[in-house]
Structure formats: C-alpha cells, structure tokens
Design an enzyme around this catalytic site. Structure first.
Site, PDB file in Angstrom:
ATOM      1  N   GLU A 256       0.881  -1.170   0.000  1.00  0.00           N
ATOM      2  CA  GLU A 256       0.000   0.000   0.000  1.00  0.00           C
ATOM      3  C   GLU A 256       0.912   1.211   0.000  1.00  0.00           C
ATOM      4  O   GLU A 256       1.512   1.552   1.016  1.00  0.00           O
ATOM      5  CB  GLU A 256      -0.922  -0.033   1.223  1.00  0.00           C
ATOM      6  CG  GLU A 256      -2.102   0.896   1.101  1.00  0.00           C
ATOM      7  CD  GLU A 256      -1.844   2.236   1.757  1.00  0.00           C
ATOM      8  OE1 GLU A 256      -1.572   3.201   1.003  1.00  0.00           O
ATOM      9  OE2 GLU A 256      -1.908   2.329   2.981  1.00  0.00           O
ATOM     10  N   CYS A 290      -2.126   8.767   3.042  1.00  0.00           N
ATOM     11  CA  CYS A 290      -2.025   8.395   1.630  1.00  0.00           C
ATOM     12  C   CYS A 290      -3.342   8.632   0.907  1.00  0.00           C
ATOM     13  O   CYS A 290      -3.368   8.798  -0.307  1.00  0.00           O
ATOM     14  CB  CYS A 290      -1.597   6.944   1.496  1.00  0.00           C
ATOM     15  SG  CYS A 290      -2.682   5.790   2.367  1.00  0.00           S
ATOM     16  N   GLU A 387       3.112  13.987  -3.475  1.00  0.00           N
ATOM     17  CA  GLU A 387       2.220  13.686  -2.362  1.00  0.00           C
ATOM     18  C   GLU A 387       2.544  14.676  -1.243  1.00  0.00           C
ATOM     19  O   GLU A 387       3.598  14.600  -0.609  1.00  0.00           O
ATOM     20  CB  GLU A 387       2.417  12.244  -1.897  1.00  0.00           C
ATOM     21  CG  GLU A 387       1.381  11.789  -0.909  1.00  0.00           C
ATOM     22  CD  GLU A 387       1.501  10.311  -0.578  1.00  0.00           C
ATOM     23  OE1 GLU A 387       0.479   9.713  -0.194  1.00  0.00           O
ATOM     24  OE2 GLU A 387       2.609   9.758  -0.698  1.00  0.00           O
TER      25      GLU A 387
END
Length: 483
Positions: A256, A290, A387
C-alpha cells in the site's frame, strides 16, 4: 486542559514472547512533534535481533498453523476488547509521539479495534471448494493454508490502525510474523503488541523489532528465505526496493504505497456536502495520509463559491498541541515534513498561485503549519505531482468532464479519488473511468474494515480489509482424489 501521558511505556523488543533490550543495548529517541521534547528511548534493534525474531516466528509457525479458527478468532476478539478498553491510554500515546489531536487519535483506536473485530469474524470463515473433474474420474478438493512467516512494515502516520490492519489478518489466517514499526512512532505499536500478549497470542507468533536503521533489520528478513510474505505500507520508492528483494525468494507481496488523490467537484454538486467532504479528505490526520485529497479540481462555474466556503472553514481550524482541548490541527511529524510543505507552497506561489488562507509557520516549538488553501495553481507546480502530506489544498478549475478525467488520471499513482455530483450518470462514469483502486462518491472518507483497501498503478499491490483481506495471507492447495 491537557490529557496525561502514560507514565509506564513498553520500549523494548518483543521476541519469542519476551520483552528484551537490543543485542547491542542501543536505543533511539522518540520526539513529541508538538513540543520537540524527547518522550522515550526505544530499543534500537539490528541484524542480530532481526535473526532472533525471524527464528522465533519460523519455530512457531508449524504449531500455530494447527490452531483452530475459533482459537484465533477468540484471541482477536479479546484483543479488540482490550484495545477498546484502553482507548484513552492508546490515544494519549499516539498523540504524544505522532501529534494528531486526541479526538482523531481516539477515532484511529476505534478504527484499528474494528479491524481486530472484523478479522476475528473472518478467521472462522476461511473456506475451500470441492467439485468433480471434467471427466468425472476425479474429485477436486481445494483447501487454504497459512502462507507462513510474514514480514510486516508499517508507517508512522497511523501507528495503531496500520499495525492492526496487518497483524489481524495474519493472526486470523494462522501466520506468524516479524513486525517493524516506524521509528518515528514506535510506542503505539509496542502498546498494541502488549495487548496481543495479554489477549493470549502464543509466544513466537508476533515478534517486534524497533530500529532506527530499517534496512539493517528488514533486509535480513527479506533475504532469509524463511519469510514467505511481506506486507508494507509506505512510500512507493521503498515499496519498489522491497519488491526487488522479494523477487529473489518469490515472496507474496502486499504493497500500500503513495497517493496523489484527485478531489473532483462537478457543476451539479451539493457544495455544502462537497466542502464537508473536502475537509475530511484533506484534513484527516493533518493531511498526512495516503488517502488525503491532493489536487482539487472544481468546475469553473462553482469554483469561486466552493473556494470561499472551503477556505473559510480551513481558516477556522485551531492549530495547536494535539493533547490540548479544542485543538483541530496538530503538528506535522518532523522538521523534514514541515519544510517539504513550506517548499511546495513557495513553489506554487512563485508560479502564480494565490493564498486564500494559511501558508505560515507559527512561532515557537513544534512542527506546525497552518491549514492552507491555494487557487490559480499552475499545473507544473510541485503540489500537483507530489504527495503533499500536509494541510495544503491546491484548487484548479476545469470546464469539461473529459478535461478533468484526463487531469485526474495524469499521475503515476492511483490509490483513491473523490467525486461530488448529484447526477447518477456522472457518478457512474467517474467511478468507472478514474484510474484508482477506491472512489469516495459524495464522501471524503473511504477507510472501512469491511472494504478492500488498496490502489492501482504505483499505489500498490493487493488489498487490506474486506472479505479478501485474509486471502493475502493464505495459500491455495488442490488435492485430486480418484473416484
């Protein structure tokens, strides 16, 4: 008013049912990101400790794989009850080492506990299959077995939930584990392990090595040939390294990884609902998730109204120590994190972005950054391709569905996307055409123990949670029986 930090903490390695110091007696500090104070020193394990931990998991696997589904489910159920009973203590530890407000920390405890409860129920539902062969001469029987010793590596941003999300299905499936928590937030993970011990998990099933030198521990596990699976949550960069290492021993992988979530507001969206969704998708965990909304695409006809309402709510958030009453937004995790956010905002402003609110670092200790909303953001700004992992929202207009789908999918990541619309036709189109593993439709929250969490493209492999979460820890065996 502040909550008290527990006076007793577990800070040692946990190997074969025993709490112990690192072989070389080394320790590393754990810092409170709100105050910059050192709140504990934790055992700093190395290759020798990694070998001891994996050896314990290897020895325990045969016996643990023979445990009954009900036995494993009961252990998880007791762990669920203990986590729930210790909510305030676990939340206080988490807030102190990670920074999130106590209300959010309690929410994470509840989410992690639900993972334990979910897999306590899945443990007794591991099935198989039986069928006749095509020629009728053979009975095909398919059974499922635990994959074997697993390597679990978790991130710092959800220290209890990520541990629970990996440990629970491994326990339910009958796998033993070696577990490396994040060096920035090891205390919550160790407290969770302590609960598993109290819940009756046998010695050697779960072994934990904390370390400030991740590669010195994980590299040993990956190259050993003993571990049969790795489950990792973290950056895409590190995930790729682990995938390369896993190839040498053909290990099963669950990854992940990073995200760059688009948040799309169509012209017909309910703007009140969209703003509330944006607050959840952006500001959960201070944006250090995330699943955090990274790029906000708003139809040109409603962008001014949406931006105004959104920035007003962002400006009203109270920034402070997560342990203090009334705090909405805690600090970022460390100096590197706040400097990254500050740099991304400066880059966007230099390319023409306007600041509607925020974009400042409060004076005093701690790694704080004010909730920030940017408009008129250029497509080549770093916030569009990085990100962010912080409380910064970059808003861009769009004119057509084709345009926004192209922009939303123009990224190497594909974890989650958010869409707000009142049209069923548009909802169906966007959920089908967004290149992501999860879609939040008129909601800013997708995490749920009953759902298969995971992404596509460079956001990962495999799924955690849901009915298929336990499958990641099981092997299929086919037996042909002559009839």
């Amino acid at each position: 008013m502040t909550t008290s930090f527990p006076t007793t903490l577990q800070t040692q390695l946990f190997i074969d049912g025993v709490w112990q110091e690192a072989t070389n007696s080394a320790t590393f500090p754990v810092e409170n990101p709100a105050t910059n104070e050192i709140i504990a020193r934790v055992a700093d394990g190395g290759p020798e400790d990694a070998a001891l931990a994996l050896g314990a998991a290897d020895r325990a696997q045969a016996e643990w794989s023979k445990s009954t589904p009900r036995e494993r489910g009961d252990i998880l159920r007791r762990a669920f009850e203990l986590v729930t009973a210790n909510t305030d203590r676990l939340a206080a530890i988490m807030t102190a080492e990670m920074g999130k407000p106590l209300a959010e920390a309690r929410g994470e405890v509840a989410y992690g506990a639900d993972m334990l409860r979910w897999f306590s129920e899945e443990a007794v539902r591991i099935g198989g299959d039986s069928a006749a062969s095509l020629d009728g001469d053979t009975r095909i029987v398919v059974t499922k077995e635990p994959i074997g010793p697993c390597v679990l590596v978790t991130p710092w941003n959800f220290p209890l939930a990520m541990g629970a999300r990996k440990i629970a299905p491994a326990v339910a499936a009958g796998c033993t584990m070696v577990f490396k928590p994040a060096a920035l937030t090891p205390l919550t993970s160790l407290a969770l392990v302590e609960i598993f011990r109290e819940a009756g998990l046998p010695d050697g099933v779960l072994n934990v090595v904390t370390t400030s030198r991740a590669s010195s521990v994980v590299d040993h596990w990956m190259s050993s040939g003993v571990a049969r699976k790795v489950s990792f949550t973290g950056s895409t960069e590190v995930g790729k390294v682990l995938l390369e290492q896993a190839a040498d021993n053909v290990m099963r992988c669950s990854m992940e990884l990073g995200g760059n979530a688009p948040f799309i507001v169509l012209a017909d969206a309910d703007l009140e609902k969209a703003v509330e969704g944006a607050m959840t998708a952006k500001m959960r965990n201070m944006g250090e998730a995330c699943t955090a909304a990274n790029r906000f695409f708003v139809h040109r006809s409603v962008i001014e109204e949406f931006s105004g309402k959104f920035s007003k709510k962002m400006s009203e958030l109270r920034v402070g120590n997560g342990a203090s009453a009334g705090t909405d937004v805690g600090p970022l995790i460390d100096r590197k994190g706040v400097e990254k956010v500050e740099s991304l905002v400066a880059d966007a402003v230099s390319k023409g972005a306007r600041v509607l609110t925020g974009a400042s670092r409060p004076e005093g200790p701690g790694y704080f950054y004010t909730p920030t909303v940017l408009v008129d953001v250029a497509l080549d700004s770093g916030v569009m391709s990085t990100e962010i992992f912080g409380p910064v929202a970059a808003i861009l207009p769009f004119d057509s569905e084709e345009e926004v789908l192209r922009l939303a999918n123009d990224t190497e990541w594909g974890l989650v996307g958010y869409v707000f619309t009142e049209s069923m036709d548009k909802a169906l189109r966007f959920t089908a055409e967004l290149e992501v593993g999860m879609v939040g439709l008129n909601t800013g929250l997708v995490s749920n123990p009953a759902a298969p969490f995971g992404g596509v493209k460079q956001s990962g492999l495999g799924r955690e949670g849901g009915k298929i979460g336990i499958e990641e820890f099981l092997e299929y065996k086919y037996t042909a029986i002559a009839v």
